[in-house]
Motif scaffolding. Sequence first.
Motif, PDB file in Angstrom:
ATOM      1  N   SER A  22       0.827  -1.217   0.000  1.00  9.05           N
ATOM      2  CA  SER A  22       0.000   0.000   0.000  1.00  9.05           C
ATOM      3  C   SER A  22       0.853   1.255   0.000  1.00  9.05           C
ATOM      4  O   SER A  22       0.551   2.215  -0.718  1.00  9.05           O
ATOM      5  CB  SER A  22      -0.922   0.021   1.225  1.00  9.05           C
ATOM      6  OG  SER A  22      -1.896  -0.983   1.113  1.00  9.05           O
ATOM      7  N   SER A  23       1.935   1.265   0.774  1.00  5.66           N
ATOM      8  CA  SER A  23       2.796   2.456   0.812  1.00  5.66           C
ATOM      9  C   SER A  23       3.496   2.676  -0.521  1.00  5.66           C
ATOM     10  O   SER A  23       3.655   3.825  -0.953  1.00  5.66           O
ATOM     11  CB  SER A  23       3.808   2.367   1.956  1.00  5.66           C
ATOM     12  OG  SER A  23       4.786   1.385   1.695  1.00  5.66           O
ATOM     13  N   ILE A  24       3.905   1.605  -1.195  1.00  3.54           N
ATOM     14  CA  ILE A  24       4.523   1.750  -2.522  1.00  3.54           C
ATOM     15  C   ILE A  24       3.525   2.341  -3.504  1.00  3.54           C
ATOM     16  O   ILE A  24       3.841   3.272  -4.250  1.00  3.54           O
ATOM     17  CB  ILE A  24       5.048   0.381  -3.031  1.00  3.54           C
ATOM     18  CG1 ILE A  24       6.244  -0.069  -2.206  1.00  3.54           C
ATOM     19  CG2 ILE A  24       5.416   0.466  -4.521  1.00  3.54           C
ATOM     20  CD1 ILE A  24       6.702  -1.486  -2.504  1.00  3.54           C
ATOM     21  N   VAL A  25       2.307   1.824  -3.501  1.00  7.63           N
ATOM     22  CA  VAL A  25       1.270   2.304  -4.425  1.00  7.63           C
ATOM     23  C   VAL A  25       0.935   3.762  -4.135  1.00  7.63           C
ATOM     24  O   VAL A  25       0.870   4.594  -5.049  1.00  7.63           O
ATOM     25  CB  VAL A  25       0.010   1.410  -4.344  1.00  7.63           C
ATOM     26  CG1 VAL A  25      -1.134   2.007  -5.142  1.00  7.63           C
ATOM     27  CG2 VAL A  25       0.324  -0.001  -4.825  1.00  7.63           C
ATOM     28  N   SER A  30       0.978   9.261  -5.896  1.00  9.74           N
ATOM     29  CA  SER A  30       0.604  10.440  -5.115  1.00  9.74           C
ATOM     30  C   SER A  30       0.241  11.647  -5.986  1.00  9.74           C
ATOM     31  O   SER A  30      -0.670  12.396  -5.656  1.00  9.74           O
ATOM     32  CB  SER A  30       1.719  10.809  -4.136  1.00  9.74           C
ATOM     33  OG  SER A  30       2.899  11.164  -4.838  1.00  9.74           O
ATOM     34  N   GLN A  31       0.922  11.812  -7.104  1.00  9.52           N
ATOM     35  CA  GLN A  31       0.657  12.972  -7.954  1.00  9.52           C
ATOM     36  C   GLN A  31      -0.666  12.874  -8.710  1.00  9.52           C
ATOM     37  O   GLN A  31      -1.220  13.888  -9.117  1.00  9.52           O
ATOM     38  CB  GLN A  31       1.791  13.178  -8.947  1.00  9.52           C
ATOM     39  CG  GLN A  31       3.089  13.562  -8.291  1.00  9.52           C
ATOM     40  CD  GLN A  31       4.205  13.738  -9.310  1.00  9.52           C
ATOM     41  OE1 GLN A  31       4.152  13.191 -10.400  1.00  9.52           O
ATOM     42  NE2 GLN A  31       5.215  14.501  -8.936  1.00  9.52           N
ATOM     43  N   SER A  33      -3.324  10.813  -7.510  1.00  7.56           N
ATOM     44  CA  SER A  33      -4.294  10.153  -6.634  1.00  7.56           C
ATOM     45  C   SER A  33      -5.662  10.844  -6.610  1.00  7.56           C
ATOM     46  O   SER A  33      -6.667  10.190  -6.328  1.00  7.56           O
ATOM     47  CB  SER A  33      -3.742  10.034  -5.213  1.00  7.56           C
ATOM     48  OG  SER A  33      -3.546  11.307  -4.644  1.00  7.56           O
ATOM     49  N   ASP A  34      -5.723  12.129  -6.937  1.00  5.45           N
ATOM     50  CA  ASP A  34      -7.003  12.836  -6.963  1.00  5.45           C
ATOM     51  C   ASP A  34      -7.943  12.285  -8.035  1.00  5.45           C
ATOM     52  O   ASP A  34      -9.154  12.451  -7.937  1.00  5.45           O
ATOM     53  CB  ASP A  34      -6.793  14.325  -7.222  1.00  5.45           C
ATOM     54  CG  ASP A  34      -6.102  15.027  -6.066  1.00  5.45           C
ATOM     55  OD1 ASP A  34      -6.038  14.427  -4.970  1.00  5.45           O
ATOM     56  OD2 ASP A  34      -5.620  16.149  -6.261  1.00  5.45           O
ATOM     57  N   HIS A  35      -7.383  11.640  -9.046  1.00  5.14           N
ATOM     58  CA  HIS A  35      -8.172  11.129 -10.164  1.00  5.14           C
ATOM     59  C   HIS A  35      -8.504   9.650 -10.018  1.00  5.14           C
ATOM     60  O   HIS A  35      -9.212   9.088 -10.842  1.00  5.14           O
ATOM     61  CB  HIS A  35      -7.413  11.333 -11.476  1.00  5.14           C
ATOM     62  CG  HIS A  35      -7.057  12.758 -11.734  1.00  5.14           C
ATOM     63  ND1 HIS A  35      -7.964  13.678 -12.205  1.00  5.14           N
ATOM     64  CD2 HIS A  35      -5.897  13.430 -11.554  1.00  5.14           C
ATOM     65  CE1 HIS A  35      -7.370  14.857 -12.321  1.00  5.14           C
ATOM     66  NE2 HIS A  35      -6.115  14.730 -11.928  1.00  5.14           N
ATOM     67  N   ILE A  36      -7.995   9.004  -8.959  1.00  6.93           N
ATOM     68  CA  ILE A  36      -8.152   7.555  -8.791  1.00  6.93           C
ATOM     69  C   ILE A  36      -9.108   7.273  -7.646  1.00  6.93           C
ATOM     70  O   ILE A  36      -8.963   7.813  -6.553  1.00  6.93           O
ATOM     71  CB  ILE A  36      -6.791   6.898  -8.485  1.00  6.93           C
ATOM     72  CG1 ILE A  36      -5.794   7.181  -9.604  1.00  6.93           C
ATOM     73  CG2 ILE A  36      -6.959   5.397  -8.290  1.00  6.93           C
ATOM     74  CD1 ILE A  36      -4.372   6.758  -9.264  1.00  6.93           C
ATOM     75  N   THR A  37     -10.087   6.400  -7.883  1.00  6.36           N
ATOM     76  CA  THR A  37     -10.990   6.007  -6.811  1.00  6.36           C
ATOM     77  C   THR A  37     -10.506   4.742  -6.111  1.00  6.36           C
ATOM     78  O   THR A  37     -10.623   4.619  -4.901  1.00  6.36           O
ATOM     79  CB  THR A  37     -12.419   5.766  -7.334  1.00  6.36           C
ATOM     80  OG1 THR A  37     -12.378   4.767  -8.347  1.00  6.36           O
ATOM     81  CG2 THR A  37     -13.009   7.058  -7.876  1.00  6.36           C
ATOM     82  N   ARG A  38      -9.944   3.800  -6.900  1.00  4.16           N
ATOM     83  CA  ARG A  38      -9.496   2.544  -6.291  1.00  4.16           C
ATOM     84  C   ARG A  38      -8.376   1.932  -7.113  1.00  4.16           C
ATOM     85  O   ARG A  38      -8.349   2.055  -8.327  1.00  4.16           O
ATOM     86  CB  ARG A  38     -10.661   1.562  -6.221  1.00  4.16           C
ATOM     87  CG  ARG A  38     -10.300   0.265  -5.520  1.00  4.16           C
ATOM     88  CD  ARG A  38     -11.479  -0.628  -5.320  1.00  4.16           C
ATOM     89  NE  ARG A  38     -11.839  -1.260  -6.578  1.00  4.16           N
ATOM     90  CZ  ARG A  38     -13.006  -1.822  -6.813  1.00  4.16           C
ATOM     91  NH1 ARG A  38     -13.947  -1.799  -5.898  1.00  4.16           N
ATOM     92  NH2 ARG A  38     -13.253  -2.397  -7.958  1.00  4.16           N
TER      93      ARG A  38
END
Length: 110
Positions: A22-25, A30-31, A33-38
């Motif tokens: 999870s930390s790697i993902v 991170s840049q 992540s606003d566009h990703i739901t899952r």
Amino acid sequence: MQIQINTDHNIEGHEAMAAHVSSIVESALSQVSDHITRVEVHLSDENSDKKHGNVDIRCMMEARLEGHQPVAVTHHAEALHPAVDGAADKLCRLIDSTLGRLRDQKSHKE
């Protein structure tokens, strides 16, 4: 962004491994992540029954983008962590490319 981790019966899915994946993902995405739901991570050992062959760990990642079709990548490596790192890097590049194309299409329509 929700992260779901799935393993086959040959890979132990303990909490420490899940936290590390999870930390790697999260770090890799991170840049965007606003566009990703899952993000779904599928880990498997493809050669577990043969006990030979160097590149036998498979990591498939699928990201669900808001309002768009999911995108997926696969990376093979000799161990779990390099497989996850490689897949996360590929997924980040694919999402960057996909979002860039969507932005270009939107600007051409205006």
